[in-house]
Each structure stands twice: as C-alpha cells, then as structure tokens.
Write a protein that holds these residues in place. Structure first.
Motif, PDB file in Angstrom:
ATOM      1  N   HIS A   1       0.857  -1.193   0.000  1.00 21.56           N
ATOM      2  CA  HIS A   1       0.000   0.000   0.000  1.00 21.56           C
ATOM      3  C   HIS A   1       0.887   1.236   0.000  1.00 21.56           C
ATOM      4  CE1 HIS A   1      -4.088   1.808   0.855  1.00 21.56           C
ATOM      5  NE2 HIS A   1      -3.272   2.848   0.862  1.00 21.56           N
TER       6      HIS A   1
ATOM      7  N   HIS B   1       2.083   5.030  -2.147  1.00 27.37           N
ATOM      8  CA  HIS B   1       1.675   6.101  -3.064  1.00 27.37           C
ATOM      9  C   HIS B   1       2.926   6.798  -3.579  1.00 27.37           C
ATOM     10  CE1 HIS B   1      -2.612   5.896  -1.956  1.00 27.37           C
ATOM     11  NE2 HIS B   1      -2.198   5.683  -0.716  1.00 27.37           N
TER      12      HIS B   1
ATOM     13  N   VAL C   1      -1.167   2.447  -4.987  1.00 24.99           N
ATOM     14  CA  VAL C   1      -2.637   2.387  -4.949  1.00 24.99           C
ATOM     15  C   VAL C   1      -3.252   3.781  -5.047  1.00 24.99           C
ATOM     16  CG1 VAL C   1      -2.937   0.149  -3.808  1.00 24.99           C
ATOM     17  CG2 VAL C   1      -2.483   2.174  -2.419  1.00 24.99           C
TER      18      VAL C   1
ATOM     19  N   LYS D   1      -7.705   0.401  -7.630  1.00 24.18           N
ATOM     20  CA  LYS D   1      -7.986   0.730  -6.227  1.00 24.18           C
ATOM     21  C   LYS D   1      -9.365   1.378  -6.164  1.00 24.18           C
ATOM     22  CE  LYS D   1      -7.153   2.841  -2.068  1.00 24.18           C
ATOM     23  NZ  LYS D   1      -6.080   3.820  -1.979  1.00 24.18           N
TER      24      LYS D   1
ATOM     25  N   HIS E   1      -6.579  -1.294   4.774  1.00 24.07           N
ATOM     26  CA  HIS E   1      -6.903  -0.739   6.089  1.00 24.07           C
ATOM     27  C   HIS E   1      -7.802  -1.738   6.840  1.00 24.07           C
ATOM     28  CE1 HIS E   1      -5.085   2.585   4.066  1.00 24.07           C
ATOM     29  NE2 HIS E   1      -6.118   2.811   3.308  1.00 24.07           N
TER      30      HIS E   1
ATOM     31  N   ASP F   1       1.160   2.949   3.497  1.00 23.50           N
ATOM     32  CA  ASP F   1       0.368   4.159   3.212  1.00 23.50           C
ATOM     33  C   ASP F   1       1.113   5.427   3.619  1.00 23.50           C
ATOM     34  OD1 ASP F   1      -1.831   5.436   2.150  1.00 23.50           O
ATOM     35  OD2 ASP F   1      -3.155   5.077   3.840  1.00 23.50           O
TER      36      ASP F   1
HETATM   37 ZN   LIG Z   1      -3.473   4.923   0.755  1.00 19.58          ZN
END
Ligand SMILES: [Zn+2]
Length: 497
Positions: free
Chosen positions: A102, A104, A134, A189, A236, A376
C-alpha cells in the motif's frame, strides 16, 4: 565464530584466484553476483537457515547453496561458485526484498513539489524492492514503472493500481475498467463506491484479469460486498468490523459528519469495540473462503493512539523533507491531518482499538486468511519505508512471530500481487530481489531501519543494523549511500536551494 571468519576470508580469496573478489558497485548489475555465507530467512514462513551462498545471475537467483557441514556432507562438497562481484554476508541475514502493498508515489505534498528521488531512495534503503502504488498520478506511475523495469532509475518494482474515481452509471463503471486496462494498469484501487457500481466494476475487472484493492471505508459497502464480488484485498480495516456491527450502523453522535476528518478518525477508534465478536468471526471466515486478503496498514493510524510518538520519530531529524513536514502539520485542508484537539480519551479508545484489531488479525490468520502489509506513508507522520518497518513491529505486537511478520511483508504480499511464482522468496528461479541486513531481524525488527540500532557488545555500545545492500532485479544498491543522498536532498531543501 573465528573459524567461520577465517573460512569466509579464505573463500573470498579463492573465488577470484589471487586477488580478493570485487565488492559490487552500487547501482550496477553484474553477470554474476555472489552473496556469501548468509543466514537466510525465506518469505514462506520457514525458520532461518544457513549459512548459505546465494548466486545471482543477471536479474535472477540462480542457486541457493547450503554451506553448513551437514548439508555439505549430504550433498557432497560443492565449490563456492565464482562470481563477478561478492557481498560478504558473514554474520548477516538475507531476506527477500520487502514488498509495500500500500504505497503512493508522491512528487508533491499539499501542492508543493518533492523530488521523486527522495521517496525512491528511502524505499530501497528500507529494503523495499516492490511497491503496489494504490493511487497517484497514473500516467507518471506507469512511466516510473517502465523506467524501474528497465533499470534506468534506482527504484523498487512498481505495480500500478490507479484510483477508480467517481462514476455515475454501471456502464460507465465497466467502461472505466476497460480504459484502465487499456492504459496498462496492473489492478484497480476502489474507495467510496456504491454497491451496484462496485459489483459491475469488479465483474468487468475479473474478466480482464485485473486485481482489486478496496479501501473499505464506513460506507454503503463493507467486507460482505468484498466477499460477494471477489475483491483481492481489503485495505486498512474499517469495512471488516463495520460488517460485524449488530444494529448495522455504528453508534455515532448526532453531530457526527463523516467528511470532518476529526470526527471520522475519532469515532473510528470506537469501531472494533462495537463489532459483535461472533459476527466478526463469521466475516473473517467468509473472507477466507472467498480469498479476500487483508492489508491492514497498521502503522498509518498510530498517531491516533500516540500522537507524541508519531510527531517525534528520530529519523525526522535528518530525513524528513520540509515539504512533507509541512504537510504533516495539523491542517483541516490536508488529508489525515486531523489532530487539532486530539485528546487522551481519543488515544485510550485507539489503544483498545489496536488490541481488538490485532486479535482480529490473529484470528483471520488462524482461520487461514492471507495477511499482507503496506504502509500508506506520506500521510499522518509516516515516512516512506520507515512506515513499513514500523508496521512489521506492530504486527509483532499483535502477536505474530517475526518469521510470520517477514512472510507477511514478502511472500504474502507477492501472493496479493499474483506474483508468488517470481517474487517474495529466496529461491532459485525467482527474481533477484534480496536484502542483506546487518543484524538479526528475528531478534529485533528495528535492525531494518536505515538509522540502525545501538547494541552492547563486550561492555561497549556499538552502532549497528540497517539494510546494507538492497538487490532489486539483480542490481545491488548500497543502502547507506542512498540514505546519504536523502540527507543531502533534505538539507538542500531546508536551506531553500
Ligand atoms: Zn493509501
């Protein structure tokens, strides 16, 4: 210990005849690269074993050769292979490269530019050889994916799962899936999507062989929809306890507004306690049966349970880019920056939430569920790469053995990506994505942090640890050199250059 050192030293001389074998140059692929005398932790949940030699040819693992006397006796003594370059891994651990499921790609925060080299270098230095992006600028992500695959930039492998975005009809949902496939996406996603659109887009995605990562929020759909429609992984956690609430809706106060992030994150901390445990077990069982994996991203909520810890992480001193630092400051205009007025009561609820979340993850694992890991990072005080390692610590805290934690960050993530035949293992025929760690991560996962750890040896404090080499697609990168460059980038940006 002395014997092994002498032996390793002698072996290094033998490899290249009279001269010692060449230490690899960072960022250069060799015809053959030998990682010598390593203890190996594979990505399949088996215990550490070694010492072993790992021979890399071009971009593949050519052989993994046991060196211990019993294995050698069984197989007959085999000569240490010759290689163009050698990494002496005596006293070190070798793992499959970590996978961040996960991530970015971020070249700006809050509209201010941030050089991509900063993020890519930290990822590699933290041992990350693959990311699943994602949601970012899709065209740019596809371009970086190509440059990484061609070995033209120092970067992990990139799998691109574009953000699906808003649609108004089921026809539009199907057309969007086809368009993303056409662009070259590896998956999709989804987030905040209504049930009929989710059903249509998942159906279309399955036909085209696209995987789906679902950020399951507190919305119309929850884990039951992922189970029904065949989502690859729930990102999550919200949609899982939400699917197990007795009355079907969380007990929100009347003033609650989902689009107010302080409200949203505050009451998220009450979600697991409102889930009915028997119903939760049913949800988890159904996820296992439907092969819906869980990528919990435990690191990214940690500020909710301990704000001061999150705001004062030691690596911020040298490695926090001022653009990211600014973005992390509480500001209602930035996603995840919801900490104005955060209270000890909020933290207490969140600490309980983590305990229940960890227990649910263990139950899911016990039932046979597939658990991956992603960080994330770039939001809520989590720094790229460091966040994934923190996530590994939090999985240990949840009750998983470090062997299992390493499996979650490597082999399991490879399965979520559908790449289990070539990534996430230290095994002949697999991609040469490997990390050489200066320390034993089974004893202390903190040895993975580029900032290292202090240890007492012989009455003296010794600074050690960190990933020493990250080998991605057969190309070795010297992690401390990557972090030295990160430090420069940060210093220059702080000086306003
Ligand atoms: Zn994210």
């Amino acid at each position: 210990m002395v014997d092994r050192c002498v032996c390793a030293f002698a072996a290094l001389f033998l490899l290249a005849g009279a001269a010692p074998a060449q230490v690899p140059a960072s960022g250069r692929r060799y015809g053959s690269l030998l990682i010598h005398n390593a203890i190996v932790v594979d990505g399949n949940g088996t215990p550490a074993s070694g010492p072993k030699d790992i021979l890399v040819r071009n971009n593949l693992i050519a052989d993994v050769i046991p060196l211990d006397p019993v294995s050698v006796g069984r197989a007959g003594a085999s000569a240490t292979p010759r290689a163009d370059a050698v990494i002496d891994a005596t006293g070190k651990y070798v793992l499959p490269g970590l996978i961040d499921a996960h991530a970015h790609l971020q070249e700006e925060r809050g509209g201010k530019p941030q050089p991509i080299e900063y993020e890519l270098n930290i990822w590699l230095a933290c041992g990350i050889t693959t990311i699943r992006d994602v949601g970012s600028d899709t065209k740019r992500a596809l371009e970086l994916r190509r440059q990484s695959a061609e070995g033209r930039i120092a970067a992990p492998r990139i799998f691109v799962y574009p953000m699906f975005g808003r649609v108004r009809t089921t026809e539009e949902a199907r057309a969007r899936v086809r368009a993303l496939k056409e662009m070259g996406a590896d998956g999709i996603k989804i987030l905040g999507i209504d049930r009929d659109f989710m059903q249509a887009m998942e159906d279309e995605a399955h036909k085209l062989g696209l995987r789906i990562a679902h950020h399951a929020g507190v919305e119309e759909t929850n884990a039951w929809d992922d189970i029904r429609f065949g989502t690859t992984s729930i990102e999550h956690w919200y949609g899982i306890p939400d699917a197990a609430i007795e009355s079907g809706v969380q007990n929100f106060p009347s003033s609650y507004n989902y689009n107010d992030e302080t409200d949203r994150f505050r009451y998220a901390g009450h979600l697991f306690r409102e889930a009915n445990p028997e119903r939760l077990t049913k949800v988890l069982e159904a996820m296992v049966q439907a092969h819906v994996a869980w990528d919990p991203t435990m690191d990214i909520y940690e500020a909710s349970r301990d704000l001061q810890r999150a705001q004062n992480q030691p690596w911020f001193a040298d490695y926090l880019h001022p653009t990211l630092e600014e973005y992390f400051k509480p500001n209602p205009a930035n996603h995840g920056s919801y900490f104005i007025g955060w209270t000890s009561t909020d933290e207490t609820f969140w600490k309980e939430n983590y305990r229940l979340w960890g227990a649910a993850l263990r139950e899911f694992d016990r039932l046979g569920g597939l658990i991956g890991m992603g960080d994330d990072a770039g939001f809520i005080y989590q720094l790229y790469g460091f966040g994934l390692i923190r996530g590994m610590e939090l999985h240990q805290e949840a009750g998983f053995h470090p062997i299992r934690v390493i499996q979650q960050a490597t082999g399991n993530n490879a399965r979520i990506l559908g790449q289990e035949d070539r990534l996430g293992r230290v095994r002949a025929g697999f991609a040469a994505d490997l990390i050489v760690v200066d320390g034993n991560p089974l004893e202390n996962l903190k040895v993975l942090y580029p900032t290292g750890v202090d240890e007492i040896r012989g009455g003296k404090t010794v600074h050690t640890g960190g990933v020493e080499w990250t080998i991605k697609d057969g190309i070795p990168y010297h992690a401390p050199a990557l972090m030295a460059r990160v430090k420069e980038i940060v210093a220059e940006a702080r000086a306003g250059k």
